[in-house]
Design a protein around this motif. Structure first.
Motif, PDB file in Angstrom:
ATOM      1  N   ASN A 139       8.711  -5.899 -14.260  1.00  0.00           N
ATOM      2  CA  ASN A 139       7.938  -6.478 -13.157  1.00  0.00           C
ATOM      3  C   ASN A 139       7.959  -5.572 -11.937  1.00  0.00           C
ATOM      4  OD1 ASN A 139       6.323  -8.790 -13.047  1.00  0.00           O
ATOM      5  ND2 ASN A 139       7.740  -9.816 -11.669  1.00  0.00           N
ATOM      6  N   GLN A 140       9.113  -4.945 -11.661  1.00  0.00           N
ATOM      7  CA  GLN A 140       9.200  -4.067 -10.491  1.00  0.00           C
ATOM      8  C   GLN A 140       8.385  -2.798 -10.700  1.00  0.00           C
ATOM      9  OE1 GLN A 140      10.512  -6.064  -8.266  1.00  0.00           O
ATOM     10  NE2 GLN A 140      10.938  -7.250 -10.108  1.00  0.00           N
ATOM     11  N   GLU A 141       8.348  -2.297 -11.925  1.00  0.00           N
ATOM     12  CA  GLU A 141       7.490  -1.144 -12.202  1.00  0.00           C
ATOM     13  C   GLU A 141       6.025  -1.512 -12.029  1.00  0.00           C
ATOM     14  OE1 GLU A 141       8.350   0.416 -16.029  1.00  0.00           O
ATOM     15  OE2 GLU A 141      10.458   0.842 -15.592  1.00  0.00           O
ATOM     16  N   ASP A 142       5.657  -2.711 -12.456  1.00  0.00           N
ATOM     17  CA  ASP A 142       4.278  -3.169 -12.257  1.00  0.00           C
ATOM     18  C   ASP A 142       3.941  -3.263 -10.777  1.00  0.00           C
ATOM     19  OD1 ASP A 142       4.063  -3.327 -14.982  1.00  0.00           O
ATOM     20  OD2 ASP A 142       4.409  -5.492 -15.084  1.00  0.00           O
ATOM     21  N   CYS A 143       4.921  -3.669  -9.967  1.00  0.00           N
ATOM     22  CA  CYS A 143       4.693  -3.744  -8.517  1.00  0.00           C
ATOM     23  C   CYS A 143       4.372  -2.359  -7.955  1.00  0.00           C
ATOM     24  CB  CYS A 143       5.925  -4.319  -7.820  1.00  0.00           C
ATOM     25  SG  CYS A 143       6.238  -6.069  -8.156  1.00  0.00           S
ATOM     26  N   THR A 144       5.109  -1.357  -8.389  1.00  0.00           N
ATOM     27  CA  THR A 144       4.875   0.002  -7.896  1.00  0.00           C
ATOM     28  C   THR A 144       3.476   0.478  -8.266  1.00  0.00           C
ATOM     29  OG1 THR A 144       7.228   0.524  -8.076  1.00  0.00           O
ATOM     30  CG2 THR A 144       5.684   2.379  -7.974  1.00  0.00           C
ATOM     31  N   PHE A 145       3.088   0.298  -9.519  1.00  0.00           N
ATOM     32  CA  PHE A 145       1.765   0.741  -9.953  1.00  0.00           C
ATOM     33  C   PHE A 145       0.656  -0.039  -9.242  1.00  0.00           C
ATOM     34  CE2 PHE A 145       4.147   1.926 -13.968  1.00  0.00           C
ATOM     35  CZ  PHE A 145       4.149   3.275 -13.665  1.00  0.00           C
ATOM     36  N   THR A 146       0.899  -1.325  -8.981  1.00  0.00           N
ATOM     37  CA  THR A 146      -0.105  -2.130  -8.284  1.00  0.00           C
ATOM     38  C   THR A 146      -0.308  -1.641  -6.857  1.00  0.00           C
ATOM     39  OG1 THR A 146       0.477  -4.058  -9.642  1.00  0.00           O
ATOM     40  CG2 THR A 146      -0.729  -4.466  -7.598  1.00  0.00           C
ATOM     41  N   VAL A 147       0.786  -1.343  -6.162  1.00  0.00           N
ATOM     42  CA  VAL A 147       0.676  -0.837  -4.788  1.00  0.00           C
ATOM     43  C   VAL A 147      -0.096   0.481  -4.767  1.00  0.00           C
ATOM     44  CG1 VAL A 147       1.981   0.059  -2.832  1.00  0.00           C
ATOM     45  CG2 VAL A 147       2.736  -2.021  -3.970  1.00  0.00           C
ATOM     46  N   LEU A 148       0.233   1.378  -5.690  1.00  0.00           N
ATOM     47  CA  LEU A 148      -0.465   2.666  -5.734  1.00  0.00           C
ATOM     48  C   LEU A 148      -1.944   2.491  -6.066  1.00  0.00           C
ATOM     49  CD1 LEU A 148       2.172   4.865  -7.605  1.00  0.00           C
ATOM     50  CD2 LEU A 148       1.584   4.946  -5.181  1.00  0.00           C
ATOM     51  N   ALA A 149      -2.269   1.450  -6.818  1.00  0.00           N
ATOM     52  CA  ALA A 149      -3.666   1.244  -7.214  1.00  0.00           C
ATOM     53  C   ALA A 149      -4.521   0.688  -6.080  1.00  0.00           C
ATOM     54  CB  ALA A 149      -3.724   0.303  -8.421  1.00  0.00           C
ATOM     55  N   ILE A 150      -3.953  -0.189  -5.252  1.00  0.00           N
ATOM     56  CA  ILE A 150      -4.766  -0.845  -4.227  1.00  0.00           C
ATOM     57  C   ILE A 150      -4.564  -0.263  -2.837  1.00  0.00           C
ATOM     58  CG2 ILE A 150      -4.794  -2.989  -5.536  1.00  0.00           C
ATOM     59  CD1 ILE A 150      -2.685  -4.127  -3.731  1.00  0.00           C
ATOM     60  N   LEU A 151      -3.537   0.565  -2.651  1.00  0.00           N
ATOM     61  CA  LEU A 151      -3.297   1.156  -1.334  1.00  0.00           C
ATOM     62  C   LEU A 151      -4.469   1.994  -0.831  1.00  0.00           C
ATOM     63  CD1 LEU A 151      -1.419   1.757   1.068  1.00  0.00           C
ATOM     64  CD2 LEU A 151      -0.405   3.606  -0.291  1.00  0.00           C
ATOM     65  N   PRO A 152      -5.149   2.793  -1.673  1.00  0.00           N
ATOM     66  CA  PRO A 152      -6.282   3.583  -1.161  1.00  0.00           C
ATOM     67  C   PRO A 152      -7.382   2.755  -0.519  1.00  0.00           C
ATOM     68  CG  PRO A 152      -5.582   4.442  -3.283  1.00  0.00           C
ATOM     69  CD  PRO A 152      -4.807   3.177  -3.061  1.00  0.00           C
ATOM     70  N   THR A 153      -7.514   1.490  -0.896  1.00  0.00           N
ATOM     71  CA  THR A 153      -8.519   0.640  -0.255  1.00  0.00           C
ATOM     72  C   THR A 153      -8.196   0.437   1.218  1.00  0.00           C
ATOM     73  OG1 THR A 153      -8.920  -0.510  -2.348  1.00  0.00           O
ATOM     74  CG2 THR A 153      -9.636  -1.608  -0.323  1.00  0.00           C
ATOM     75  N   ALA A 154      -6.937   0.087   1.508  1.00  0.00           N
ATOM     76  CA  ALA A 154      -6.533  -0.065   2.906  1.00  0.00           C
ATOM     77  C   ALA A 154      -6.599   1.267   3.633  1.00  0.00           C
ATOM     78  CB  ALA A 154      -5.125  -0.654   2.980  1.00  0.00           C
ATOM     79  N   THR A 155      -6.222   2.338   2.970  1.00  0.00           N
ATOM     80  CA  THR A 155      -6.264   3.660   3.597  1.00  0.00           C
ATOM     81  C   THR A 155      -7.684   4.023   4.014  1.00  0.00           C
ATOM     82  OG1 THR A 155      -4.382   4.367   2.238  1.00  0.00           O
ATOM     83  CG2 THR A 155      -5.719   6.088   3.266  1.00  0.00           C
ATOM     84  N   GLU A 156      -8.639   3.764   3.141  1.00  0.00           N
ATOM     85  CA  GLU A 156     -10.035   4.079   3.462  1.00  0.00           C
ATOM     86  C   GLU A 156     -10.519   3.282   4.665  1.00  0.00           C
ATOM     87  OE1 GLU A 156     -14.450   3.960   1.293  1.00  0.00           O
ATOM     88  OE2 GLU A 156     -12.621   3.461   0.178  1.00  0.00           O
ATOM     89  N   ASN A 157     -10.156   2.005   4.724  1.00  0.00           N
ATOM     90  CA  ASN A 157     -10.571   1.175   5.857  1.00  0.00           C
ATOM     91  C   ASN A 157      -9.948   1.663   7.165  1.00  0.00           C
ATOM     92  OD1 ASN A 157     -12.152  -0.537   4.255  1.00  0.00           O
ATOM     93  ND2 ASN A 157     -10.399  -1.845   3.769  1.00  0.00           N
ATOM     94  N   ILE A 158      -8.677   2.063   7.114  1.00  0.00           N
ATOM     95  CA  ILE A 158      -8.011   2.532   8.336  1.00  0.00           C
ATOM     96  C   ILE A 158      -8.569   3.886   8.760  1.00  0.00           C
ATOM     97  CG2 ILE A 158      -5.790   3.261   9.281  1.00  0.00           C
ATOM     98  CD1 ILE A 158      -4.472   1.157   7.496  1.00  0.00           C
ATOM     99  N   LEU A 159      -8.806   4.772   7.805  1.00  0.00           N
ATOM    100  CA  LEU A 159      -9.377   6.081   8.148  1.00  0.00           C
ATOM    101  C   LEU A 159     -10.769   5.939   8.729  1.00  0.00           C
ATOM    102  CD1 LEU A 159      -8.260   8.290   5.102  1.00  0.00           C
ATOM    103  CD2 LEU A 159      -7.195   8.097   7.355  1.00  0.00           C
ATOM    104  N   ASP A 160     -11.554   4.996   8.218  1.00  0.00           N
ATOM    105  CA  ASP A 160     -12.892   4.760   8.781  1.00  0.00           C
ATOM    106  C   ASP A 160     -12.815   4.167  10.182  1.00  0.00           C
ATOM    107  OD1 ASP A 160     -13.998   5.738   6.478  1.00  0.00           O
ATOM    108  OD2 ASP A 160     -14.360   3.764   5.577  1.00  0.00           O
TER     109      ASP A 160
END
Length: 525
Positions: A61-82
Motif C-alpha cells: 500500500n505504501q509503494e502504491d502511495c508513492t507511485f500515485t503521488v508521482l502520477a498526479i503531482l505533475p497536474t498540480a505542478t502545471e497549475n502552479i507553473l501557469d
C-alpha cells in the motif's frame, strides 16, 4: 487352578477398576492436553500468517502511495507553473538587457558579444552564470529584438489595441524574486500535503478492503449454496458495499484529490505569496547574504504560513486546501469526471460519506499537523541546506544537517540573492517532477510518515463494521465472525513503524498515535 484364579480376580476387582479408571482418565487428559497444544500451535501459525499477510498488504500500500503521488503531482505542478510564470519575467528581463545592448553597441558588434545571463541583469558588472539553463538567448535573437524594440520602447500596442504598461528593471526583479521563491515554497507545501492526503486515502481503502476479505473468509457459506443463484446486490446488506469495498465508491473517493491539485494548491499559493512578500520584500537581488541568513528568512516564511508556536502549528487547519466544502463536493465529482453534468441528484453515498468524514477528522487532528511539520522540515532542508547551499554557495554536500553546513560555512561564504533565485527557479521543476523526485524521497525517509500511515491503516476498526453505518441493521453471522476474528488473531502489528494496535481501535486515532510515539520513544531510549 481356575477356581483360585477366579477368587483372586474377585478379591482384586476393586483395584483393577480403580487402575482402569486412572489409566482412562490419564489417557483422556493427555488427549485433551495434546488437542489444546495443537490448537495453540495452529492459532499461533494462523496469527503469524495473518500478520505477515497484513504486513505485505501494508508495505504494498505504501509503494502504491508513492507511485500515485508521482502520477498526479505533475497536474498540480502545471497549475502552479501557469499561475506563477517566472519564465515570462525572465524573458522580459532578457529583452530589456538586449535593448540596452542594442542602444549601447552596434548590431555588428552584438553578433560577436557573448549571450548574457539573466543573473547578470541584476548587476551589469556581475559575471555570474547562475541562469545558464534558462536564461541564454542567441545573438540573432538579440538583433531581432533590438530591431523590433524601436516601436515598443515606450510601451507597445497589444493585438487587441490595448497599450501594455512596461515595467521597470527593478519592478521585474522584485516580481521575479517574489514569484520564484513563492513558486518553490508552494510546490514544497503541495508535495507534502499531497503525500499525506494520498497516504490517508489509500490506507483507509486498504483497511476497508482488508476487513472485507477477513469477513468474506470468516463468514460460513450458505447451506443451499449449490441450489441458489448468486445475483449482484447493491443493497446495504451486501458486505462488500457495507465495508466500502466496491470499485465505484473507491474511485469517487480518490477523485477528491482533484481539489488539492486544482484549487487547494492555488489557494495555498496566495497564502505563501503574502508571507514571502513580507519576509523577502525588502531584500535586494544584488545583496549578498549567507546561507544561514537565507535559512532564517525561510523559517520566517514558514512561521507565517504554518504558525510561529507549537500551539499555532497544532491548531493550524489544512482541511480547506485538501478537501472541498460540502457544498462543493458534487462540483468536484463532476469536474473529475465521476458524474455527468446532467446529474442533479446527490451522488454521495453513505459509504463515501463515512470515508470523507473520517478523512476530515484525520486532517483536522493535531497529529496531522505534527507529521506535516516533519515532512516540511525534510523538504525545506533538502532545498535550502543541500541544493541552494551547493548550487548557489558552492558548498560541497558534506552532510544533510543544517547545523553541520552552518558550522562549516560560518559567516564568510556569501552569495548574491540573484544566484539563489536562479536555483529556486530550476528546483521548482524538480520539486514538481513526476519521476526521480528526490524531494519526495527525502519526505518518505521521515519515520513519522510510516507511523502515521500505520495508525491510519490499523485504527478505528470498530467504525468499519456494517453495524456502524446502521444501528438498526441486525447482527449477521459475518459481522459476528468479523468481531471474533479481529479480536483474536487478525490484529495488525506494524513493527517497522513502531505501532501495535490491540486496544488502539477502542481509543481512537489520537490515542493510537500517542501509543505509537510512546513505543518509539521506548525503543530509542
Amino acid at each position: 487352578m481356575i477356581a483360585s484364579t477366579r477368587r483372586w480376580l474377585r478379591r482384586n476387582r476393586t483395584n483393577f477398576a480403580i487402575g482402569a479408571g486412572v489409566l482412562g482418565a490419564g489417557y483422556l487428559a493427555g488427549q485433551y492436553v495434546l488437542g489444546k497444544l495443537s490448537e495453540a500451535r495452529q492459532r499461533m501459525s494462523d496469527d503469524r500468517i495473518a500478520k505477515e499477510n497484513l504486513r505485505r498488504r501494508f508495505e504494498q500500500n505504501q509503494e502504491d502511495c508513492t507511485f500515485t503521488v508521482l502520477a498526479i503531482l505533475p497536474t498540480a505542478t502545471e497549475n502552479i507553473l501557469d499561475a506563477i510564470p517566472v519564465e515570462q519575467v525572465l524573458e522580459e528581463l532578457q529583452k530589456q538587457k538586449a535593448e540596452r545592448l542594442a542602444r549601447s553597441i552596434g548590431p555588428s558588434e552584438i553578433a560577436s558579444t557573448a549571450p548574457p545571463s539573466v543573473a547578470d541583469a541584476a548587476d551589469d558588472d556581475t559575471k555570474s552564470s547562475s541562469f545558464q539553463s534558462e536564461s541564454f538567448i542567441h545573438a540573432s535573437q538579440i538583433t531581432g529584438e533590438a530591431s523590433s524594440s524601436t516601436g515598443s520602447a515606450d510601451g507597445g500596442a497589444e493585438p487587441n489595441g490595448e497599450r501594455k504598461t512596461k515595467k521597470s528593471k527593478a519592478q521585474l526583479w522584485n516580481e521575479m524574486k517574489i514569484s520564484s521563491i513563492t513558486r518553490a515554497f508552494t510546490l514544497l507545501y503541495t508535495l507534502s500535503l499531497l503525500t499525506l492526503l494520498t497516504r490517508i486515502q489509500l490506507n483507509l481503502l486498504g483497511r476497508r478492503n482488508y476487513l472485507a476479505s477477513v469477513v468474506s473468509l470468516a463468514a460460513p457459506p450458505p447451506a443451499n449454496m449449490e441450489s441458489t443463484i448468486s445475483l449482484e446486490n447493491h443493497d446495504d446488506d451486501n458486505l462488500d458495499h457495507a465495508y466500502g469495498n466496491d470499485f465505484e465508491t473507491n474511485r469517487r473517493y480518490l477523485s477528491f484529490s482533484w481539489w488539492l491539485l486544482h484549487k487547494g494548491c492555488l489557494n495555498l499559493m496566495e497564502k505563501v505569496r503574502v508571507a514571502v512578500k513580507e519576509v523577502f520584500g525588502t531584500l535586494n537581488p544584488r545583496e549578498e547574504i549567507t546561507i544561514e541568513r537565507l535559512s532564517e528568512l525561510t523559517l520566517e516564511v514558514r512561521k507565517k504560513v504554518e504558525g510561529a508556536t507549537e500551539e499555532e502549528r497544532r491548531t493550524q487547519k489544512w482541511l480547506s486546501y485538501l478537501l472541498p466544502p460540502s457544498d462543493q463536493e458534487e462540483y468536484v465529482l463532476r469536474e473529475s469526471g465521476m458524474t455527468s453534468t446532467e446529474a442533479t441528484s446527490p451522488t454521495t453515498t453513505s459509504s463515501l460519506r463515512r470515508l470523507l468524514d473520517e478523512t476530515s477528522d484525520i486532517i483536522d487532528s493535531p497529529t496531522f499537523s505534527r507529521v506535516l511539520t516533519r515532512l516540511l522540515d525534510a523538504a525545506f532542508s533538502h532545498l535550502i541546506d543541500i541544493k541552494i547551499s551547493h548550487l548557489a554557495y558552492k558548498i560541497p554536500p558534506v552532510s544533510e544537517s543544517a547545523a553541520r553546513v552552518h558550522e562549516i560555512v560560518g559567516d564568510n561564504n556569501k552569495a548574491k540573492v540573484a544566484s539563489s533565485l536562479a536555483v529556486f527557479c530550476r528546483q521548482a521543476h524538480s520539486i514538481g517532477s513526476g519521476a526521480n523526485n528526490e524531494y519526495l524521497a527525502s519526505i518518505e525517509q521521515v519515520r513519522d510518515l510510516e507511523a502515521f500511515a500505520a495508525v491510519v491503516y490499523s485504527s478505528n476498526f470498530e467504525f468499519e463494521s456494517p453495524e456502524a453505518g446502521s444501528a438498526s441493521r441486525p447482527t449477521t453471522a459475518a459481522g459476528e465472525a468479523n468481531r471474533v476474528s479481529l479480536a483474536n488473531s487478525e490484529e495488525p502489528v506494524m513493527h517497522e513503524a513502531g505501532v501495535q494496535t490491540g486496544s488502539e481501535a477502542d481509543t481512537g486515532f489520537e490515542s493510537a498515535w500517542q501509543q505509537a510515539l510512546a513505543k518509539e520513544d521506548g525503543k530509542q531510549s
